[in-house]
Design a protein around this motif. Sequence first.
Motif, mmCIF file in Angstrom:
data_model
loop_
_atom_site.group_PDB
_atom_site.id
_atom_site.type_symbol
_atom_site.label_atom_id
_atom_site.label_comp_id
_atom_site.label_asym_id
_atom_site.label_seq_id
_atom_site.Cartn_x
_atom_site.Cartn_y
_atom_site.Cartn_z
ATOM 1 N N CYS A 275 0.838 -1.207 0.000
ATOM 2 C CA CYS A 275 0.000 0.000 0.000
ATOM 3 C C CYS A 275 0.873 1.257 0.000
ATOM 4 O O CYS A 275 2.075 1.176 0.225
ATOM 5 N N PRO A 276 0.279 2.435 -0.221
ATOM 6 C CA PRO A 276 1.048 3.665 -0.013
ATOM 7 C C PRO A 276 1.409 3.795 1.464
ATOM 8 O O PRO A 276 0.743 3.206 2.315
ATOM 9 N N GLY A 277 2.432 4.582 1.777
ATOM 10 C CA GLY A 277 2.806 4.796 3.179
ATOM 11 C C GLY A 277 1.722 5.548 3.923
ATOM 12 O O GLY A 277 0.752 6.023 3.328
ATOM 13 N N TRP A 278 1.905 5.684 5.231
ATOM 14 C CA TRP A 278 0.853 6.319 6.031
ATOM 15 C C TRP A 278 0.915 7.844 6.008
ATOM 16 O O TRP A 278 0.220 8.518 6.739
ATOM 17 N N ASP A 279 1.786 8.368 5.187
ATOM 18 C CA ASP A 279 1.806 9.811 4.945
ATOM 19 C C ASP A 279 2.028 9.978 3.441
ATOM 20 O O ASP A 279 2.988 9.427 2.889
ATOM 21 N N PHE A 280 1.154 10.710 2.806
ATOM 22 C CA PHE A 280 1.211 10.831 1.346
ATOM 23 C C PHE A 280 2.576 11.342 0.872
ATOM 24 O O PHE A 280 3.124 10.880 -0.125
ATOM 25 N N ASP A 281 3.138 12.316 1.620
ATOM 26 C CA ASP A 281 4.319 13.019 1.144
ATOM 27 C C ASP A 281 5.549 12.136 0.961
ATOM 28 O O ASP A 281 6.456 12.497 0.233
ATOM 29 N N TRP A 282 5.643 11.051 1.637
ATOM 30 C CA TRP A 282 6.706 10.105 1.283
ATOM 31 C C TRP A 282 6.125 8.776 0.826
ATOM 32 O O TRP A 282 6.798 7.984 0.172
ATOM 33 N N PRO B 246 -2.317 11.432 -9.157
ATOM 34 C CA PRO B 246 -1.333 12.448 -8.809
ATOM 35 C C PRO B 246 0.078 11.868 -8.881
ATOM 36 O O PRO B 246 0.248 10.658 -8.769
ATOM 37 N N SER B 247 1.050 12.740 -9.046
ATOM 38 C CA SER B 247 2.428 12.263 -9.008
ATOM 39 C C SER B 247 3.195 13.086 -7.990
ATOM 40 O O SER B 247 2.810 14.221 -7.677
ATOM 41 N N TYR B 248 4.259 12.500 -7.492
ATOM 42 C CA TYR B 248 4.988 13.128 -6.389
ATOM 43 C C TYR B 248 6.453 12.717 -6.487
ATOM 44 O O TYR B 248 6.776 11.536 -6.437
ATOM 45 N N SER B 249 7.360 13.677 -6.646
ATOM 46 C CA SER B 249 8.795 13.345 -6.682
ATOM 47 C C SER B 249 9.192 12.783 -5.328
ATOM 48 O O SER B 249 8.882 13.399 -4.304
ATOM 49 N N PRO B 250 9.867 11.625 -5.277
ATOM 50 C CA PRO B 250 10.136 10.966 -4.002
ATOM 51 C C PRO B 250 10.654 11.892 -2.913
ATOM 52 O O PRO B 250 11.639 12.597 -3.103
ATOM 53 N N GLU B 251 9.938 11.861 -1.806
ATOM 54 C CA GLU B 251 10.276 12.578 -0.579
ATOM 55 C C GLU B 251 10.413 14.088 -0.796
ATOM 56 O O GLU B 251 11.038 14.783 -0.005
#
Length: 733
Positions: A391-398, A457-462
């Motif tokens: 699953c995705p982590g428990w915080d979207f931002d990482w 959505p996309s998010y550059s790692p960390e």
Amino acid sequence: MGECVFGRLDTERLQFNEKSLWRGGPSENRPDYRGGNIKDSYNYLVKMQEALKNRDKKTVAKMKSKLVGIKEGYGSYSAFGNINVKIDHSNVTDYKRYLDIDEGYIKVEYNTSSHQERIHFASFEDKVIVNRFKSEKLDLNLSIFLDIVVEQDKIEYKENTITAFGQLKDNGMKYYAKIVALTDGTISTSNCIKVENASFVDIYLTAKTNYKNEYPTYRGEDPTAEVDNIIDNAIKTGFDSLLERHQEAYRILYNRNSLNLIDKECNLDAPSLLANSVENKEVMLQYEEILYQYGRYLLISSSRGNNLPANLQGVWCDELNPAWSSDYHLNVNLQMCYWHAYVTNLHECAIPMIDYMNSLVKPGRVTAKDYHNIDRGWVCHTQNTPFGWTCPGWDFDWGWSPAASSWMMQNMYDYYLYTQDKEFLRDNIYPTVKENAIFWINNLKYDENQDRYVSSPSYSPEHGPVSIGNTYEQEIIYELFKMTLDMAKVLNDEDKYIENIKIIIDKIQPYSVGNWGQVKEWFEEDDWIKNVRFKNFYYKRHKAVIHHRHMSHLLGLYPYNYLSRDNIDLFNAAKVSIDHRGLGAQGVDGSGWSKVNKTCLWARLKNGENAQAQLDNFLHKNIANNLWDLHPPYQMDGNCGFTAAIGEMLIYSGDNYIELLPAIPSLWKNGNVSGICAKGGHEFSYSWENGQLNSLTISSKFVKKVKIYVNYNTAKYFNKNIGEIVEVEVNND
Ligand code: FUC
């Protein structure tokens, strides 16, 4: 298993790990365990995509907190225990503790009233850790204690044996550890094994759990019988043969590839090596040679056979709650642990990583369904455990990173590119890669504004920020599609998904050049940064970190080949980007892995001097006295990435050609390398003098033509202005 040898003279500490000893995952306490996935999260994805399109920042922020996984059940890798050996040696002289990297063991030597020697090795062949304490006289007196770090049910001492059984509270995982002491001295046993008047004491250790990498239970057989069996066999085999068998297996891998940057034996201990290399360039070369092999040693020692891959700390973790759970991080770290595997001739060591990725397909289908409403395809996000945590982590931002799984597909596909093993490709690589590509066929959205198929959505790692179709994800998806098409061709697969990929691949368009000449990290970057003079200010405003450690927008430079010299505008833009992000040659981010990543990038930019400058920085700021890479704390990725970076400075495998010595610095005036590998199944040995190729041997399993560039780039550092291109016919000889 792995062991850390402290080499102490009062109570020796032999701290050991077994790779599957993890809390978390399915458990009687967690009947609802589903790899952290939250059902029906897809509804939020749809809202997030809409909000991004409409530039509705409020809803985007709200949806970020919804597109997460749960935390409960993630668990952690854990230290297993210590063998403590009370020995009380005083008045010691001539003390030495060393890893003999050529021989594959650790030795401790010193003199008391007699000469003392200890040898330690972990045998993959015989599944046993062997510790020998030896004296030249019958004067060894020691006591052996077994200390288990996790919860224990029972420790039993019987004659020359100690056994420990237990079950982790968190997940009921069973474990069993056994040590046996063999000696010519006298043994008595109470709450330890006491040995007196011996000339040697051999301590064999085996520890196992009932973990099995099989979805969804992740449990196999009780480990007791197997452990007993292993110890019985080790006793029968005996120290000499155990060592011989271990070394034979180790050398097959280790000796395949060697690097020589200076013809001078290194007699310094590790701390002096580190300290002296600042001023003394000869010592620097010795340091680089040693650390190059050390990265190979760590992988050989932590990634073999039918086992889990190396985690963040390999098999050398001494904590109950290590940083990042010492897990499998897929947004650069696991990739980096394996970047050097193929080029430095260790493809067998990649198999645990490949098996692990294959094992994520079944749980990854659940994530594809829950978060993306996709019935065909699998995906996993940033961080993983041995229990199918996709699953995705428990915080979207990482935690949100669906492309992380797809990046790992390159580590898998490279196995084929380097070995040309079609059967392995068909059975162990292609099905997983293809199903990951199918996930993206179903998950991409056509964006009219960008006129591309995008990940959203996309998010550059960390790093972020949240946006539509960032470069990191678009590049990974593009490469995933490209490799799937290449594999389909090799395996004659022409099904409808392959046809779909052919249609959309040209509409992924990962790269574009921004208004200050850089490779853009975000599609919207030009909108944010209109006034280039204030670009650093705009970066901050968009919560982007100018010198962020992740070089996510430059994956096309390394490890992929998109931003190559064959694509000169983008290649030049990549230079602008790394200068900005990495602050030129030095780089400012402190983490070890980030510096070696930048070294790989400078190597791909054919800039040996900047590559060396990055390495200098890494070697003097991020290496502990025992040569471990410090993020901090210790992370194996930096050590392995260092070896990969040196490999990149020595050889480049392009799509249609190979380049030798693409980025050697002037410091590496003369040298030689043997058994270094390139894509296409070729193995090279060569030497150089004054930066120019001097001799070359190529061996290949296949009769093929290879186009090789030699001295193309290094020429300029050594005041020669020629570059040569040769086409070589390689045959079976
Ligand atoms: C990535 C990095 C961190 C750390 C962690 C284990 O998330 O950004 O720096 O290395 O992995």
